[in-house]
Design a protein around this motif. Structure first.
Motif, PDB file in Angstrom:
ATOM      1  N   LEU A 105       0.835  -1.110  -0.112  1.00  0.00           N
ATOM      2  CA  LEU A 105       0.109   0.047   0.087  1.00  0.00           C
ATOM      3  C   LEU A 105       0.704   1.339  -0.029  1.00  0.00           C
ATOM      4  O   LEU A 105       0.409   2.229  -0.349  1.00  0.00           O
ATOM      5  N   ARG A 106       2.032   1.203   0.577  1.00  0.00           N
ATOM      6  CA  ARG A 106       2.753   2.427   0.473  1.00  0.00           C
ATOM      7  C   ARG A 106       3.947   2.517  -0.288  1.00  0.00           C
ATOM      8  O   ARG A 106       4.692   3.420  -0.680  1.00  0.00           O
ATOM      9  N   ASN A 107       4.423   1.341  -0.841  1.00  0.00           N
ATOM     10  CA  ASN A 107       5.594   1.220  -1.633  1.00  0.00           C
ATOM     11  C   ASN A 107       5.386   1.567  -3.185  1.00  0.00           C
ATOM     12  O   ASN A 107       4.702   0.732  -3.788  1.00  0.00           O
ATOM     13  N   LYS A 108       5.908   2.578  -3.624  1.00  0.00           N
ATOM     14  CA  LYS A 108       5.456   3.052  -5.236  1.00  0.00           C
ATOM     15  C   LYS A 108       5.886   2.040  -6.237  1.00  0.00           C
ATOM     16  O   LYS A 108       5.034   1.637  -6.984  1.00  0.00           O
ATOM     17  N   GLU A 109       7.026   1.626  -5.980  1.00  0.00           N
ATOM     18  CA  GLU A 109       7.571   0.280  -6.884  1.00  0.00           C
ATOM     19  C   GLU A 109       6.920  -0.786  -6.765  1.00  0.00           C
ATOM     20  O   GLU A 109       6.728  -1.444  -7.922  1.00  0.00           O
ATOM     21  N   VAL A 110       6.556  -1.347  -5.727  1.00  0.00           N
ATOM     22  CA  VAL A 110       5.697  -2.500  -5.678  1.00  0.00           C
ATOM     23  C   VAL A 110       4.307  -2.278  -6.253  1.00  0.00           C
ATOM     24  O   VAL A 110       3.811  -3.019  -6.991  1.00  0.00           O
ATOM     25  N   LYS A 111       4.018  -1.243  -6.232  1.00  0.00           N
ATOM     26  CA  LYS A 111       2.338  -1.000  -6.772  1.00  0.00           C
ATOM     27  C   LYS A 111       2.666  -0.539  -8.046  1.00  0.00           C
ATOM     28  O   LYS A 111       1.551  -1.312  -8.809  1.00  0.00           O
ATOM     29  N   ARG A 112       3.438  -0.140  -8.449  1.00  0.00           N
ATOM     30  CA  ARG A 112       3.815   0.029 -10.096  1.00  0.00           C
ATOM     31  C   ARG A 112       3.715  -1.383 -10.746  1.00  0.00           C
ATOM     32  O   ARG A 112       3.332  -1.539 -11.646  1.00  0.00           O
ATOM     33  N   ALA A 113       4.675  -1.999  -9.921  1.00  0.00           N
ATOM     34  CA  ALA A 113       4.937  -3.549 -10.454  1.00  0.00           C
ATOM     35  C   ALA A 113       3.455  -4.331 -10.501  1.00  0.00           C
ATOM     36  O   ALA A 113       3.356  -5.183 -11.588  1.00  0.00           O
ATOM     37  N   LEU A 114       2.604  -3.902  -9.551  1.00  0.00           N
ATOM     38  CA  LEU A 114       1.545  -4.890  -9.756  1.00  0.00           C
ATOM     39  C   LEU A 114       0.554  -4.305 -10.619  1.00  0.00           C
ATOM     40  O   LEU A 114      -0.094  -4.936 -11.181  1.00  0.00           O
TER      41      LEU A 114
ATOM     42  N   GLU B 107      -2.419  -5.084 -15.610  1.00  0.00           N
ATOM     43  CA  GLU B 107      -2.704  -4.230 -16.960  1.00  0.00           C
ATOM     44  C   GLU B 107      -2.276  -5.280 -17.913  1.00  0.00           C
ATOM     45  O   GLU B 107      -3.110  -5.522 -19.189  1.00  0.00           O
ATOM     46  N   LYS B 108      -0.981  -5.917 -18.054  1.00  0.00           N
ATOM     47  CA  LYS B 108      -0.512  -7.062 -18.827  1.00  0.00           C
ATOM     48  C   LYS B 108      -1.752  -8.366 -18.966  1.00  0.00           C
ATOM     49  O   LYS B 108      -1.819  -8.882 -19.960  1.00  0.00           O
ATOM     50  N   SER B 109      -2.072  -8.712 -17.748  1.00  0.00           N
ATOM     51  CA  SER B 109      -3.015  -9.713 -17.744  1.00  0.00           C
ATOM     52  C   SER B 109      -4.498  -9.320 -18.238  1.00  0.00           C
ATOM     53  O   SER B 109      -5.087 -10.106 -19.041  1.00  0.00           O
ATOM     54  N   LEU B 110      -4.870  -8.159 -18.034  1.00  0.00           N
ATOM     55  CA  LEU B 110      -6.126  -7.638 -18.795  1.00  0.00           C
ATOM     56  C   LEU B 110      -5.983  -7.537 -20.218  1.00  0.00           C
ATOM     57  O   LEU B 110      -6.990  -7.894 -20.896  1.00  0.00           O
TER      58      LEU B 110
END
Length: 322
Positions: A298-307, A312-315
């Motif tokens: 919830l707080r780490n921008k890099e992890v949220k960006r990777a998620l 998006e790739k899966s969609l």
């Protein structure tokens, strides 16, 4: 064999084992607690597994900080798995027994995970110190060999300490009812059941706590003193903000981990509120286990960006197939 509802097994012994009294006092509410803890356990497992998969699937996260985070998530999964499954079963059955070997194994694993996590948090603090205070030498000071050595040293120290402590503790003779007033096997409640002098064991427990829990904490504290000192010397406000944001998630995890540990040792124990102490201990266990996945997702921008990229790739892949 008959037993009272308030204290199951108080007048009986289990040959070669113990009775984990746990939350027997809740009676019918144990079913509700079972459902709550089952959901919590699944969230902890899935949250930490998600972190591990995100880091493994994203080359941009293949850095020393996230290398240690993978190990940290693995530790949380092992810790909760050593406590929760047995606790969940005991909430559904009347006979809340655990064998001597099972008790040894549980205590051994729990303490290894705790000590290793303490060392890993210190290694992560050192990583942040090098990144902020010595950025030009970061790749050499935090090479893959150094990271592997730090992780291996953490595991080796923890396993060595716990082999000695567990062997020494379980060489003591246990007597009485063999009732452990806790929901898992831990050193303090086991020492209360020993028939012989436990002063040496208590000194050993204190020594382990000071050296291998407070020791890493002092290293973390020193690292952040140097980090903050360096950040405050940066010329721009934006530079200071970015530098601090790179270690804010780790700092929060450290605060939860050591904050709950200090609260455990410093909180006043009420002789008339054993049930409250058990519930507080459970809440602290949940808070520590949940802090890692929640903070780093919830707080780490890099992890949220990777998620976001994976979603998006899966969609996109799903829409393309359709």
């Amino acid at each position: 064999m008959a037993r009272s509802e308030s204290d199951p097994g108080e007048n009986q012994t289990i040959s070669g084992g113990f009775i984990l009294v746990g939350f027997s006092y809740l009676h019918k509410l144990q079913i509700l607690l079972f459902l709550v803890l089952l959901v919590t356990y699944l969230v902890i497992l899935l949250g930490n597994l998600l972190i591990i998969l995100l880091i493994k699937l994203n080359p941009s996260l293949h850095t020393p900080m996230y290398f240690f985070l993978v190990n940290l998530s693995f530790l949380e999964m092992c810790y909760t798995t050593s406590v929760f499954p047995q606790l969940l079963v005991h909430l559904l059955v009347e006979e809340k027994s655990i064998s001597l070997v099972g008790c040894m194994a549980q205590m051994f694993i729990i303490h290894i995970m705790g000590l290793t996590e303490s060392c890993q948090l210190a290694a992560m603090a050192y990583d942040r110190y090098v990144a902020i205070c010595h950025p030009l030498h970061y790749t050499t000071m935090m090479s893959s060999q150094v990271c592997a050595w730090l992780m291996g040293a953490s595991w080796l120290i923890s396993i060595s300490v716990e082999v000695a402590q567990t062997t020494w503790l379980f060489s003591l003779p246990f007597c009485g009812s063999h009732c452990i007033h806790h929901f898992f096997c831990d050193v303090p409640p086991l020492l209360k059941l020993a028939c012989s002098d436990t002063s040496k064991n208590e000194i050993m427990l204190l020594t382990v706590s000071v050296l291998f829990i407070m020791g890493p904490f002092l290293l973390i504290l020193l690292s952040y003193i140097l980090i903050i000192s360096t950040i405050l010397r940066l010329p721009s406000v934006e530079g200071r903000r970015k530098a601090f944001s790179t270690c804010s998630s780790h700092l929060m995890v450290v605060t939860f981990f050591y904050g709950t540990a200090l609260f455990t040792y410093l909180e006043p124990k009420s002789s008339s509120s054993l049930e409250n102490d058990l519930m507080i201990s459970l809440i602290k266990t949940i808070v520590i286990s949940l802090s890692n996945p929640i903070i780093y997702t919830l707080r780490n921008k890099e992890v949220k960006r990777a998620l976001r990229k994976i979603l998006e790739k899966s969609l996109f892949s799903h829409n393309w197939r359709n």
